[in-house]
Design an enzyme around this catalytic site. Structure first.
Site, PDB file in Angstrom:
ATOM      1  N   ASN A  74       0.866  -1.183   0.000  1.00 51.61           N
ATOM      2  CA  ASN A  74       0.000   0.000   0.000  1.00 51.61           C
ATOM      3  C   ASN A  74       0.898   1.227   0.000  1.00 51.61           C
ATOM      4  O   ASN A  74       1.504   1.551   1.016  1.00 51.61           O
ATOM      5  CB  ASN A  74      -0.902  -0.046   1.242  1.00 51.61           C
ATOM      6  CG  ASN A  74      -1.696   1.244   1.435  1.00 51.61           C
ATOM      7  OD1 ASN A  74      -1.772   2.079   0.524  1.00 51.61           O
ATOM      8  ND2 ASN A  74      -2.281   1.404   2.610  1.00 51.61           N
ATOM      9  N   LYS A 134       0.094   4.253  -0.166  1.00 52.33           N
ATOM     10  CA  LYS A 134      -0.547   5.445   0.421  1.00 52.33           C
ATOM     11  C   LYS A 134      -0.355   6.622  -0.547  1.00 52.33           C
ATOM     12  O   LYS A 134      -0.368   6.405  -1.761  1.00 52.33           O
ATOM     13  CB  LYS A 134      -0.005   5.708   1.828  1.00 52.33           C
ATOM     14  CG  LYS A 134      -0.103   4.428   2.687  1.00 52.33           C
ATOM     15  CD  LYS A 134       0.134   4.628   4.141  1.00 52.33           C
ATOM     16  CE  LYS A 134      -0.004   3.287   4.864  1.00 52.33           C
ATOM     17  NZ  LYS A 134       0.149   3.380   6.305  1.00 52.33           N
ATOM     18  N   HIS A 193      -9.367   1.190   5.482  1.00 51.99           N
ATOM     19  CA  HIS A 193      -8.043   1.387   6.088  1.00 51.99           C
ATOM     20  C   HIS A 193      -8.193   2.343   7.280  1.00 51.99           C
ATOM     21  O   HIS A 193      -8.999   3.279   7.237  1.00 51.99           O
ATOM     22  CB  HIS A 193      -7.071   1.967   5.055  1.00 51.99           C
ATOM     23  CG  HIS A 193      -5.652   1.941   5.541  1.00 51.99           C
ATOM     24  ND1 HIS A 193      -5.163   2.873   6.426  1.00 51.99           N
ATOM     25  CD2 HIS A 193      -4.652   1.069   5.312  1.00 51.99           C
ATOM     26  CE1 HIS A 193      -3.897   2.573   6.706  1.00 51.99           C
ATOM     27  NE2 HIS A 193      -3.564   1.479   6.039  1.00 51.99           N
ATOM     28  N   GLU A 242      -6.552   4.770   8.224  1.00 49.51           N
ATOM     29  CA  GLU A 242      -6.374   6.195   7.905  1.00 49.51           C
ATOM     30  C   GLU A 242      -7.649   6.780   7.307  1.00 49.51           C
ATOM     31  O   GLU A 242      -7.965   7.942   7.532  1.00 49.51           O
ATOM     32  CB  GLU A 242      -5.165   6.361   6.964  1.00 49.51           C
ATOM     33  CG  GLU A 242      -3.862   6.109   7.722  1.00 49.51           C
ATOM     34  CD  GLU A 242      -2.724   5.545   6.888  1.00 49.51           C
ATOM     35  OE1 GLU A 242      -2.773   5.615   5.644  1.00 49.51           O
ATOM     36  OE2 GLU A 242      -1.770   5.005   7.503  1.00 49.51           O
ATOM     37  N   GLU A 283      -4.852  -4.716  10.905  1.00 53.38           N
ATOM     38  CA  GLU A 283      -3.818  -3.699  11.056  1.00 53.38           C
ATOM     39  C   GLU A 283      -4.046  -2.942  12.363  1.00 53.38           C
ATOM     40  O   GLU A 283      -4.838  -1.989  12.399  1.00 53.38           O
ATOM     41  CB  GLU A 283      -3.878  -2.705   9.886  1.00 53.38           C
ATOM     42  CG  GLU A 283      -3.612  -3.326   8.532  1.00 53.38           C
ATOM     43  CD  GLU A 283      -3.063  -2.304   7.527  1.00 53.38           C
ATOM     44  OE1 GLU A 283      -2.063  -2.615   6.905  1.00 53.38           O
ATOM     45  OE2 GLU A 283      -3.629  -1.211   7.406  1.00 53.38           O
ATOM     46  N   GLY A 307       3.042   2.536  10.813  1.00 51.98           N
ATOM     47  CA  GLY A 307       3.982   3.649  10.637  1.00 51.98           C
ATOM     48  C   GLY A 307       4.719   4.029  11.911  1.00 51.98           C
ATOM     49  O   GLY A 307       5.366   5.066  11.965  1.00 51.98           O
ATOM     50  N   SER A 321       3.965  -1.954  10.287  1.00 54.69           N
ATOM     51  CA  SER A 321       5.423  -2.027  10.431  1.00 54.69           C
ATOM     52  C   SER A 321       6.010  -3.380  10.054  1.00 54.69           C
ATOM     53  O   SER A 321       6.939  -3.863  10.697  1.00 54.69           O
ATOM     54  CB  SER A 321       5.844  -1.618  11.851  1.00 54.69           C
ATOM     55  OG  SER A 321       5.465  -0.280  12.116  1.00 54.69           O
TER      56      SER A 321
HETATM   57  P1  13P Z   1       3.394   0.553   7.683  1.00 53.38           P
HETATM   58  O1  13P Z   1       3.912  -0.736   7.067  1.00 53.38           O
HETATM   59  O2  13P Z   1       4.106   1.762   7.159  1.00 53.38           O
HETATM   60  O3  13P Z   1       3.321   0.486   9.165  1.00 53.38           O
HETATM   61  O4  13P Z   1       1.878   0.727   7.142  1.00 53.38           O
HETATM   62  C1  13P Z   1       0.991  -0.328   7.267  1.00 53.38           C
HETATM   63  C2  13P Z   1      -0.243  -0.005   6.524  1.00 53.38           C
HETATM   64  O5  13P Z   1      -1.000   0.861   6.924  1.00 53.38           O
HETATM   65  C3  13P Z   1      -0.528  -0.742   5.285  1.00 53.38           C
HETATM   66  O6  13P Z   1      -1.818  -0.543   4.844  1.00 53.38           O
END
Ligand code: 13P
Length: 254
Positions: free
Chosen positions: A9, A11, A98, A100, A170, A176, A216
């Protein structure tokens, strides 16, 4: 055997040119270095999907997807992109829910249920994300939160529809932050999710549902996470922005 899926992903990262270069590197490296069976999914910004799906048209185990879509089919929704449009440019998967999107764009479970319907009715595969915040975990509410997210977002589906769905666990506190859930923590939640599916849809569907872990994931922790019985792949954020780290995560899935 359930399908194993490693998805990157991106983003809101990578210019068009950078994105093309990254996919070229990843597909070349996978050809030389990977003979496992996991499907590798590139999930770039909307603007890159068409070109990437064309680049990957001849790759057997690589595909592309989108990070979101509208819950509406078409019409006066300025700025939105429909599932049918995504299908028409070659996307195969669509991330829905997601954290976010839940956090910054106020997407809630009832809304996400509509997005899942839009995705499925266009013959795309939803990657439905769920996960608790740190506060919720510390209050020991994570199982309740996950149950609500999954039942409200997905359990209106028929068996045949649900059989198409991929789930990604997640934990918000691991996204992150560099703080991965331990393999035991992730496995515990994945087994719990599979139990919920079992109770609703029965053994065969529960055993066939791909449940990815995200938060992560890095080359250093991927093998251990993938060794857990109920972890069927990863949804990778930061480490998917670089070919070496992403390919090394794929290689950890035998
Ligand atoms: P990270 O791998 O940067 O922690 O992000 C995970 C994520 O949100 C994947 O959708």
């Amino acid at each position: 055997m359930r399908k194993k899926i490693i998805a990157g992903n991106w983003k809101m990262n990578k210019s068009f040119e950078e994105g093309m270069a990254l996919v070229t590197e990843i597909s070349g490296m996978l050809k030389d270095e990977y003979n496992g069976s996991a499907e590798v999914v590139i999930i770039p910004p909307f603007t890159h999907i068409n070109a990437i799906s064309r680049m990957l048209a001849d790759e057997k185990n690589m595909s592309t997807g989108a990070q979101n879509c509208s819950n509406h089919a078409s019409g006066a929704y300025t700025g939105e992109v429909s599932a049918a449009m995504l299908q028409s440019v070659g996307a195969k998967y669509v991330i829905t829910g997601h954290s976010e999107r839940r956090q910054y764009f106020m997407e809630h479970n009832a809304w996400l249920a509509q997005k899942v319907n839009a995705v499925l009715s266009n013959k795309l595969i939803p990657i439905y994300c769920c996960g608790e915040t740190l506060e919720e975990r510390e209050a020991n509410k994570h199982f309740d939160i996950l149950e609500t997210q999954i039942s409200e977002g997905l359990f209106h589906l028929t068996e045949a529809q649900f059989a198409q769905v991929v789930i990604a666990y997640e934990p918000v506190w691991a996204i992150g932050t560099g703080k991965t859930a331990t393999t035991a923590q992730a496995q515990e939640v994945h087994a719990f999710i599979r139990k919920l599916i079992h109770a609703k849809y029965g053994e065969a569907i529960a055993q066939n549902t791909t449940i990815q872990y995200g938060g992560s994931v890095k080359p250093e922790n991927a093998s251990e996470l993938f060794s857990a019985a109920d972890i069927d792949g990863a949804l990778v954020g930061g480490a998917a922005l670089q070919s070496r780290s992403f390919v090394d995560i794929v290689k950890a899935m035998r």
